[in-house]
Enzyme design. Structure first.
Site, short mmCIF file in Angstrom:
data_model
loop_
_atom_site.label_atom_id
_atom_site.label_comp_id
_atom_site.label_asym_id
_atom_site.label_seq_id
_atom_site.Cartn_x
_atom_site.Cartn_y
_atom_site.Cartn_z
N SER A 189 18.14 -14.41 -51.42
CA SER A 189 18.00 -15.25 -52.61
C SER A 189 18.93 -16.47 -52.54
O SER A 189 18.84 -17.25 -51.60
CB SER A 189 18.25 -14.38 -53.84
OG SER A 189 17.80 -15.01 -54.99
N ASP A 343 6.94 -13.30 -56.30
CA ASP A 343 8.26 -13.92 -56.41
C ASP A 343 8.07 -15.42 -56.62
O ASP A 343 7.32 -16.06 -55.87
CB ASP A 343 9.04 -13.65 -55.11
CG ASP A 343 10.43 -14.27 -55.12
OD1 ASP A 343 10.82 -14.87 -56.13
OD2 ASP A 343 11.12 -14.13 -54.08
N HIS A 373 10.74 -10.21 -56.69
CA HIS A 373 11.99 -10.75 -56.15
C HIS A 373 13.10 -9.70 -56.17
O HIS A 373 13.13 -8.84 -57.03
CB HIS A 373 12.40 -11.96 -57.00
CG HIS A 373 13.60 -12.69 -56.50
ND1 HIS A 373 13.52 -13.58 -55.46
CD2 HIS A 373 14.90 -12.65 -56.85
CE1 HIS A 373 14.73 -14.06 -55.21
NE2 HIS A 373 15.59 -13.51 -56.04
#
Ligand SMILES: *[C@@H]1O[C@H](CO)[C@@H](O)[C@H](O)[C@H]1NC(C)=O
Length: 403
Positions: A189, A343, A373
């Site tokens: 991320s 996501d 995600h």
């Protein structure tokens, strides 16, 4: 009795209504995910409320929630774990106990959390690094960079950069018995964002002799230019990372000025003078057909905002590694990219895959069809997901084969 029963019914209905969120059909363990999402949503609601009341900053509430999951650096029979500092930046260090003369491999890990949250000490990150160290018999350096909003761009980037630069010195590699040609940088991320940015910048740093052999980017955030990519449109209300939170993270990372948040919300944050950058994130060109489904590419225009000029960091490649010329991508190391169907950041990763390949960089792309995600952060705690274990496994397996 009747009244009590009625109240109970109403309360249960409200709770069920609150927990229930529509999910895509093919996600795994839908009830667990729904429950997890209800918890995360509640934390965000509490944060919004407390901020509106003027009590605390939004991110402080989220931080407090994430910090519950901190663990101390505990060594086990296979790995010695310590908290220390590299170049004045805190790191958690994992050193395999196995004695051998052979040089070891090494991984620099950069945790996620929107540049605002998280730490190497969070249980799931501690596990990932521990497993990596154990299974690869490798030295793992998990970086505790300083966080926004207190430390805005470029501080988080620079902290990771200076750890990487410190570690890659030949005297330090010698000290830890690390093979200079077998070092990886990895992150998830916002950590994937930092890892990608650091890898690009190190490539052209004349002071650094040792370079990364590979980079691993797990559902990374890679650009701030177009916040209306198909994945942004399709997944703006998906569990874990809704669009409102992505935008909040980006704006906190860049500045405390609220006008940026508002401009990002309407995708009106760039003035015409930056139009030349759109080709780098042109999804009509870089996304494979199956991800374009139902979307029509329109040329971006009517952008009068001066925000892009005001906050230079916003379109800086250290924030948005996708916004560089092909020439800057050439020579990047073998890259592992994980993207997830549900996501919001999916297309950032996919566009990077296409652009890297075009620039001649070898890429391994793993696309998780049924995932939201944040997979690998859900490998500890009361609600853990199969998806997380599988992703963590695949990632470590890939490192083991390629590092
Ligand atoms: C984006 O790509 C499409 C087709 O691939 C092209 O027609 C269009 O001009 C491109 N736009 C920009 C801004 O690069």
């Amino acid at each position: 009795m009747g009244v009590k029963f009625f109240c109970l019914l109403v309360v249960s209905a409200l709770i069920a209504y609150y927990i229930y969120s529509p999910l895509p059909e093919n996600v795994e363990e839908p009830w667990k995910l729904m429950l997890l999402n209800a918890v995360l949503r509640t934390v965000r609601h509490v944060a919004t409320l407390m901020e509106k009341l003027g009590l605390v900053h939004y991110m402080d509430v989220l931080k407090a929630f994430v910090n519950i999951q901190h663990t101390a650096p505990v060594s086990d029979e296979k790995v010695t774990v310590t908290d220390t500092e590299f170049n004045h930046v805190p790191v958690r260090l994992y050193i395999p106990k196995e004695q051998s003369d052979a040089l070891k491999r090494a991984v620099i890990y950069v945790h996620g959390g929107g540049w605002c949250l998280g730490s190497a000490a969070v249980k799931s990150y501690d596990l990932i690094s521990r497993w990596t160290s154990e299974r690869l018999n490798a030295v793992v350096v998990s970086v505790d960079y300083r966080l926004a909003p207190k430390y805005c761009f470029p501080v988080p980037f620079e902290d990771v950069y200076s750890v990487a630069k410190y570690f890659l010195q030949s005297s330090i590699l010698e000290k830890y018995n690390v093979e200079p040609s077998r070092i990886c940088i990895a992150g998830d991320s916002a950590g994937g964002n930092l890892a990608a940015a650091v890898t690009q910048q190190l490539l052209v740093d004349p002071d650094v002799k040792a370079k990364f052999k590979i980079q691993a980017l797990l559902y990374p955030a890679l650009q701030t230019l177009d916040l209306e990519l198909p994945s942004y449109q399709d997944n703006k209300n998906m569990p874990v990372l809704p669009k409102s939170l992505v935008i909040r993270f980006y704006s906190e990372y860049i500045t405390s000025d609220e006008s940026l948040f508002k401009a990002l919300e309407t995708n009106q944050h760039v003035s015409a003078e930056f139009n030349h950058l759109f080709k780098f994130v042109n999804w009509s060109k870089w996304l494979p057909e199956r991800f374009k489904k139902g979307h029509i590419y329109t040329v971006q225009s009517h952008r009068n905002s001066k925000i892009g000029q005001k906050y230079a960091g916003l379109l800086d490649p250290r924030t948005a590694p996708l916004l560089v010329d092909d020439i800057k991508l050439q020579g990047l190391p073998l890259t592992y990219v994980v993207t997830c169907q549900y996501d919001i950041l999916r297309d950032d990763g996919i566009i990077y895959v296409s652009r890297l390949r075009k620039a001649g960089v070898p890429v391994v792309h793993e696309h998780a069809e049924n995932a939201v995600h944040g997979g690998i952060t859900f490998i500890s705690g009361p609600i853990s997901l199969n998806l997380g274990y599988r992703m963590a496994n695949n990632y470590i397996e890939w490192l083991n084969k390629n590092l």
